[in-house]
Write an enzyme that holds these catalytic residues in place. Sequence first.
Site, PDB file in Angstrom:
ATOM      1  N   GLY A 198       7.832  10.718   8.264  1.00 23.19           N
ATOM      2  CA  GLY A 198       7.376  11.252   6.982  1.00 23.19           C
ATOM      3  C   GLY A 198       6.469  12.443   7.191  1.00 23.19           C
ATOM      4  O   GLY A 198       6.882  13.457   7.737  1.00 23.19           O
TER       5      GLY A 198
ATOM      6  N   GLY B 273       3.488  22.583  10.267  1.00 24.02           N
ATOM      7  CA  GLY B 273       4.747  21.870  10.455  1.00 24.02           C
ATOM      8  C   GLY B 273       5.839  22.304   9.478  1.00 24.02           C
ATOM      9  O   GLY B 273       5.646  23.224   8.674  1.00 24.02           O
TER      10      GLY B 273
ATOM     11  N   HIS C  64       9.640  14.522   8.453  1.00 19.54           N
ATOM     12  CA  HIS C  64      10.166  13.911   9.673  1.00 19.54           C
ATOM     13  C   HIS C  64      11.013  12.721   9.221  1.00 19.54           C
ATOM     14  O   HIS C  64      10.545  11.911   8.407  1.00 19.54           O
ATOM     15  CB  HIS C  64       9.023  13.460  10.575  1.00 19.54           C
ATOM     16  CG  HIS C  64       9.465  12.859  11.876  1.00 19.54           C
ATOM     17  ND1 HIS C  64      10.040  11.607  11.955  1.00 19.54           N
ATOM     18  CD2 HIS C  64       9.453  13.361  13.139  1.00 19.54           C
ATOM     19  CE1 HIS C  64      10.334  11.357  13.221  1.00 19.54           C
ATOM     20  NE2 HIS C  64      10.000  12.410  13.955  1.00 19.54           N
ATOM     21  N   PRO C  65      12.232  12.583   9.676  1.00 14.72           N
ATOM     22  CA  PRO C  65      13.158  11.605   9.098  1.00 14.72           C
ATOM     23  C   PRO C  65      12.675  10.160   9.080  1.00 14.72           C
ATOM     24  O   PRO C  65      12.967   9.427   8.133  1.00 14.72           O
ATOM     25  CB  PRO C  65      14.415  11.735   9.984  1.00 14.72           C
ATOM     26  CG  PRO C  65      14.015  12.552  11.164  1.00 14.72           C
ATOM     27  CD  PRO C  65      12.854  13.367  10.762  1.00 14.72           C
TER      28      PRO C  65
ATOM     29  N   HIS D  27       0.836  -1.201   0.000  1.00 17.49           N
ATOM     30  CA  HIS D  27       0.000   0.000   0.000  1.00 17.49           C
ATOM     31  C   HIS D  27       0.875   1.258   0.000  1.00 17.49           C
ATOM     32  O   HIS D  27       1.805   1.378   0.798  1.00 17.49           O
ATOM     33  CB  HIS D  27      -0.913  -0.005   1.216  1.00 17.49           C
ATOM     34  CG  HIS D  27      -2.136   0.846   1.058  1.00 17.49           C
ATOM     35  ND1 HIS D  27      -2.082   2.228   1.004  1.00 17.49           N
ATOM     36  CD2 HIS D  27      -3.438   0.516   0.925  1.00 17.49           C
ATOM     37  CE1 HIS D  27      -3.311   2.704   0.842  1.00 17.49           C
ATOM     38  NE2 HIS D  27      -4.145   1.691   0.792  1.00 17.49           N
TER      39      HIS D  27
END
Lengths: 299, 299
Positions: free
Chosen positions: A170, A161, A166-167, A80
Amino acid sequence: MMIECVPNFSEGARPGVIEAIVARVRAESGVRVLDLQSDASHNRSVLTLAGDAESLLRGVLALVGACVTTIDLRTQRGEHPRMGAVDVVPFIPLEGATIADCVSLARRAGEAIAKAHNIPVFLYEDAASAPHRKGLEDIRRGQFEGLATKLKDPLWRPDFGPVEPHPSFGAVVVGARMPLIAFNVNLATDDVEIAKKIAKGIRHSTGGYRFVKAMGLIVDINGRKVAQVSMNMTDFTKTPLFRVVETIRNEAARHGVAIAGSEIVGLVPAQALVDAAEHYLQLTGFTSSQVLETRLRTE
Amino acid sequence: MMIECVPNFSEGARPGVIEAIVARVRAESGVRVLDLQSDASHNRSVLTLAGDAESLLRGVLALVGACVTTIDLRTQRGEHPRMGAVDVVPFIPLEGATIADCVSLARRAGEAIAKAHNIPVFLYEDAASAPHRKGLEDIRRGQFEGLATKLKDPLWRPDFGPVEPHPSFGAVVVGARMPLIAFNVNLATDDVEIAKKIAKGIRHSTGGYRFVKAMGLIVDINGRKVAQVSMNMTDFTKTPLFRVVETIRNEAARHGVAIAGSEIVGLVPAQALVDAAEHYLQLTGFTSSQVLETRLRTE
């Protein structure tokens, strides 16, 4: 005021991890966990929650907090498509809530998630901040791997944000929509082309009903190949199930094929079925206040 | 445990009297008044109540107490046959209750009514003490005026209370049954003979479905005469609405006539409509736990 929330998160293979994540959500008072569906090959889970706005806000933050520490998209793989460890968070109005209530809640949740974890957030569907950002597939295109590039595009500036992914988490998509019904119609044939033709005729994108997404595919039922029209009914109050079923019936007959059966996957609002009964029984002057359980709830 | 109670009482013409009676019922804590239908020419009212066993017991006793002082059958007249100032008190199982719970409650209520007011009480339907006493029409035959004579017949000894009628109240019939659905199908014709033939074919008494009572009659709809099949569906879980509708459709077609429309009078359990939707949409593998509102109630 009752609201539904159906977050999808990117873990469907490790039962222990899934359980630990869901436990963090259950721990929030006022959050009711109605359903959990996990798919190992998708490597994805779908939670169905219900509660008032405040409880769900806490529940979603707990979910994000649990996923940020246990799911790492740099190594996560599955069938997915995904952009985030929590991929999408739709809020859906139930009894006593409106879509506007859910849009407000989506914005609050989006802002809170971004703040708490420094995660980019996109608002979608009825909460979208621009028309091109309504559709989940459009926002998610490029997935986690393409996120860093996408976030630099002015068209894809996050609603909340940072402009960097975000490492490990995501990004997340948060929004509001009407209840969605996953509804499949099985045809008495193994000819997938018939299902594909029918799907093309009934889905909105190619000229069909406004609130229908559909595709034709082959499924395996008890060892037999069956052609299926697989649908998401995105607003059953406007495009009802019965109208679409009768259209499929008619279109299938043109190919000499009957409807073998149908299925609803997951939960369905009672109103969708009451509307179908009202249609087929040819009821006149009927109101849902005549439904005993509704009268019990509201009197 | 939720139980429904649908007492019929013999006042439908004087609004002040009706209101005062219903107010006595509302005053009982735990009793929910869901509906009130009054018919002046019938001179009869139908109350729909819900609550647990204890609350309904108090509610029914309050109703009888109010009617004993305000309704006098020696002077009351109306189109609808009646034996008592409160004529019939059926208890019906809802969520978490069984028919057996309702039979117990009917017996307790019957005994309490007899004791409190010296009124003869007959148990009927699922609470009946003998087969010939199951049917309301059979028990009520002779009405208030024939009661003194009837009570002397050993076959009609009351289940509780004295062998003489209460001088102004008469007698009351108390029992338990499955939810009843008042369901009418209007045909696209003014030929009442067609409706009568169809009714004869579908009602149990003359060879039709087990849980259907039906008659054919002419009704006036917006100034036009319409032939109607008027039904009581006495156990929709066994004889579903959809099967009967399709039989009517077929039988009417044999006469060259279509179904113009249908109506449900009063309340209908959601399950009856969900069953119809399941049938017409050809759902497979569907369970009522997939209905969102049911999941919310039970999870």
